[in-house]
Design an enzyme around this catalytic site. Structure first.
Site, PDB file in Angstrom:
ATOM      1  N   ASP A 291      34.542  36.205  40.916  1.00 55.55           N
ATOM      2  CA  ASP A 291      35.465  37.463  40.004  1.00 55.55           C
ATOM      3  C   ASP A 291      35.926  36.892  38.916  1.00 55.55           C
ATOM      4  O   ASP A 291      36.191  35.663  38.790  1.00 55.55           O
ATOM      5  CB  ASP A 291      36.363  37.695  41.106  1.00 55.55           C
ATOM      6  N   HIS A 292      36.366  37.743  37.738  1.00 57.93           N
ATOM      7  CA  HIS A 292      37.050  37.311  36.887  1.00 57.93           C
ATOM      8  C   HIS A 292      38.499  37.420  36.912  1.00 57.93           C
ATOM      9  O   HIS A 292      39.068  38.447  37.390  1.00 57.93           O
ATOM     10  CB  HIS A 292      36.585  38.521  35.562  1.00 57.93           C
TER      11      HIS A 292
ATOM     12  N   TYR B 231      39.002  42.902  38.477  1.00 61.37           N
ATOM     13  CA  TYR B 231      38.132  43.859  39.548  1.00 61.37           C
ATOM     14  C   TYR B 231      36.633  43.715  39.351  1.00 61.37           C
ATOM     15  O   TYR B 231      35.841  44.800  39.350  1.00 61.37           O
ATOM     16  CB  TYR B 231      38.656  45.264  38.948  1.00 61.37           C
ATOM     17  N   HIS B 232      36.136  42.418  39.075  1.00 61.88           N
ATOM     18  CA  HIS B 232      34.558  42.301  39.002  1.00 61.88           C
ATOM     19  C   HIS B 232      34.191  41.701  39.997  1.00 61.88           C
ATOM     20  O   HIS B 232      33.262  40.634  39.883  1.00 61.88           O
ATOM     21  CB  HIS B 232      34.549  41.539  37.625  1.00 61.88           C
ATOM     22  N   PRO B 233      34.384  41.689  41.427  1.00 58.80           N
ATOM     23  CA  PRO B 233      33.632  40.855  42.502  1.00 58.80           C
ATOM     24  C   PRO B 233      32.142  41.061  42.360  1.00 58.80           C
ATOM     25  O   PRO B 233      31.895  42.177  42.291  1.00 58.80           O
ATOM     26  CB  PRO B 233      34.467  41.327  43.568  1.00 58.80           C
TER      27      PRO B 233
END
Ligand SMILES: Cc1cc2nc3c(=O)[nH]c(=O)nc-3n(C[C@H](O)[C@H](O)[C@H](O)COP(=O)(O)OP(=O)(O)OC[C@H]3O[C@@H](n4cnc5c(N)ncnc54)[C@H](O)[C@@H]3O)c2cc1C
Length: 542
Positions: free
Chosen positions: A298-299, A473-475
């Site tokens: 994630d980011h 919010y980038h899993p």
């Protein structure tokens, strides 16, 4: 509400009507030859704030459209739990996301190919990005028009963004008016998945067209609880809708599009996962697959907050009924103004070291300030800039904690556990501060509120990242594509060792892309749909 009879049969069952799932629902039903069931745990996308881009801020904590996950205590973030919103509604996370349209770097996809995934180099996926896109600026070698995903410019420049862009240029970074162009590097405005001031989710872009087709059945409020098997062949699913448990049969395939948390959760609930964990929870093991739920990436973003010298920020609009009213009126009349902006207005992709081939950090510039995502805006003029490392090396996991499908899984991204991630975050924060210190920007800064002037050394900056870092919010990558023993799907997105079962969503990304993940999830949906249809033309049916 559609009630599907128990034991009904379809050619394809799609689990999850999110970014990728809606693409599949459209593409698989387009010919009229296949009967498709789309199961979505959430409801319809009727809430007005879904469709007004700025409404994004109102959906963070709304349980009617959001799974509202949180991580386990994160060891490198002082054991804080980090929020993990996910869309639970038609359109999935594309209905609640920040709208930024950034595909990532060509090198990300070439890297996927280098890892052994035939068909996933940038040259291979570009046609799918182009097919999906309806680019407001027109078509060229990298962009498409006429697709189902409308991509538009932010409607007008903002003085603070102009100052940020000028300050970054003064720091030596190039201006870039297209982060999806030949080079991602530089500073400029983001494009959004919107048109005429309205959000363009995949529910709007793809599902709206498909839902009129008689060969598509859509069941909302339908939580899929288990994939059903005959030996190693997926035969259907079990799902719960309005308190009733039903099954649906798939003569063709079961396609999981539940996203990076729910797809591995569903596989584990169905007996595909790390054997020890499944046994401890009393789940019959269908296959010991340690890779299911592993490799979560994630980011992580670190935000700096500033008090602005002039009342030109969103805070000033939201905190004044007169300005609010004017902004609302302008939106109603012309679909322009502050209600049309997404999670970032301007941004930048930078290299923290000159010897790097491509940018390793992304900056998001927001013309408002608040103490946390979705929180009340400050009662004074303010803005935020955040830094995020684009290619984290830290790896986490998603694991079920219960055999009850309504219990959220354990989510543990293990942010900053890799040394390289800590170094890049600190370098990125220093670079960001350098930009904010340029005259073009300095005139707008009354005060750096957080972290503040006391925070100077590398150790201070890292401590600030540990205290405040949160997700962008980038899993991804929890059902990773590959051909190594831990890979969950092969390069045609088929679950390895199984028949008629695919995963097609952000969870299959071998590594996180250097951008915002919605565009890539849509591309995966487009490419995955072609794979399903190609295989349908050759596979025998039972
Ligand atoms: C708050 C937020 C902001 C974001 N901002 C941006 C941005 O600005 N730009 C960008 O590019 N990306 C952004 N993203 C990320 C991007 O939206 C996601 O990466 C992308 O939508 C993931 O697509 P997906 O198809 O994998 O999953 P999703 O779109 O999450 O879809 C999964 C769907 O499956 C359903 N589902 C799950 N489990 C089940 C089950 N068991 N039974 C039935 N249905 C189920 C879910 O309810 C959901 O509708 C953001 C995400 C969030 C949450």
């Amino acid at each position: 509400m559609v009630a599907i009879p128990d034991q009904a049969s379809f050619d394809y069952i799609i689990v999850g009507a999110g970014s990728a799932g809606c693409v599949l629902a459209n593409r698989l039903t387009a010919s009229g030859r296949h009967r498709v069931l789309l199961l979505e745990a959430g409801g319809h996308d009727r809430r007005i704030w879904i469709h007004i881009p700025l409404g994004y801020g109102k959906l963070f904590a709304d349980p009617s459209v959001n799974w509202l996950y949180t991580t386990e205590p994160e060891p490198e973030l002082n054991n804080r739990r980090v929020i993990q919103p996910r869309g639970k509604v038609l359109g999935g996370s594309s209905s609640i996301n920040g709208l930024l349209y950034v595909r990532g770097q060509a090198e990300d996809y070439d890297h996927w190919r280098q890892l052994g995934n035939a068909g996933w180099a940038f040259a291979d996926v570009l046609p799918y990005f182009r097919r999906a896109e309806d680019q407001e600026r027109g078509a060229d070698a990298l962009h498409g028009v006429g697709g189902h995903l409308k991509v538009s410019d932010v409607c007008e420049p903002h003085p603070l963004c102009e100052a940020f862009i000028a300050a970054a240029q003064d720091s030596g970074f190039p201006r870039n008016d297209d982060f999806n162009g030949p080079s991602q590097e530089g500073v400029g405005y983001f494009q959004l998945t919107s048109r005429n001031g309205r959000r363009w989710s995949t529910a709007v872009g793809y599902l709206k067209e498909a839902r009129r087709r008689p060969n598509l059945a859509i069941a909302t409020d339908a939580l899929t609880t288990r994939v059903l098997f005959s030996g190693r062949r997926a035969t259907g699913v079990e799902y719960r809708q309005y308190g009733t448990t039903r099954t649906a049969r798939a003569n063709g395939e079961v396609i999981l599009c539940g996203g990076a948390f729910n797809s591995p959760q569903l596989l584990q609930l169905s007996g595909l996962g790390p054997e020890k964990i499944l046994r401890e929870l009393g789940i019959a093991v269908v296959a010991d697959m340690p890779g299911v739920g592993a490799d979560l990436q994630d980011h992580l973003q670190i935000r700096m907050q500033y008090r602005c010298t002039e009342p030109i920020t969103m805070n000033d609009v939201i905190n004044s009924w007169r300005h609010r009213y004017a902004a609302g009126l302008r939106y109603i009349v012309s679909r322009k103004g502050l209600l049309t902006i997404g999670a970032g207005y301007a941004g930048a992709f930078l290299r923290t070291r000159p010897d790097l081939a491509t940018p390793d950090v992304q900056l998001h510039f927001l013309i408002f300030s608040a103490d946390a995502a979705g929180a009340t805006l400050h009662p004074f003029p303010g803005f935020i800039v955040s830094v995020c490392q684009l290619r984290p090396e830290s790896r986490g996991f998603v694991r079920i904690k219960s055999s009850d499908p309504t219990v959220p899984p354990a989510i543990q991204p293990r942010y900053l556990t890799a040394r390289a991630d800590r170094d890049v975050v600190v370098d990125g924060l220093k670079q960001m501060r350098g930009i904010m210190d340029k005259p073009a920007m300095r005139r707008y800064i009354a005060e750096e509120r957080a972290p503040g002037p006391h925070c100077q050394s590398d150790a201070d900056l890292l401590a600030y990242a540990r205290d405040t870092g949160t997700t962008v919010y980038h899993p991804t990558s929890t059902c990773r594509m590959g051909d190594d023993p831990n890979a969950v799907v092969d390069a045609r997105l088929r679950v390895r060792g199984f028949e008629r079962l695919r995963v097609i969503d952000a969870s299959i990304m071998p590594t996180l892309v250097s951008g915002n993940t919605n565009a890539a999830a849509v591309m995966i949906g487009e490419k995955g749909a072609d794979m399903v249809l190609e295989d349908a033309s050759t596979a025998p049916r039972t």
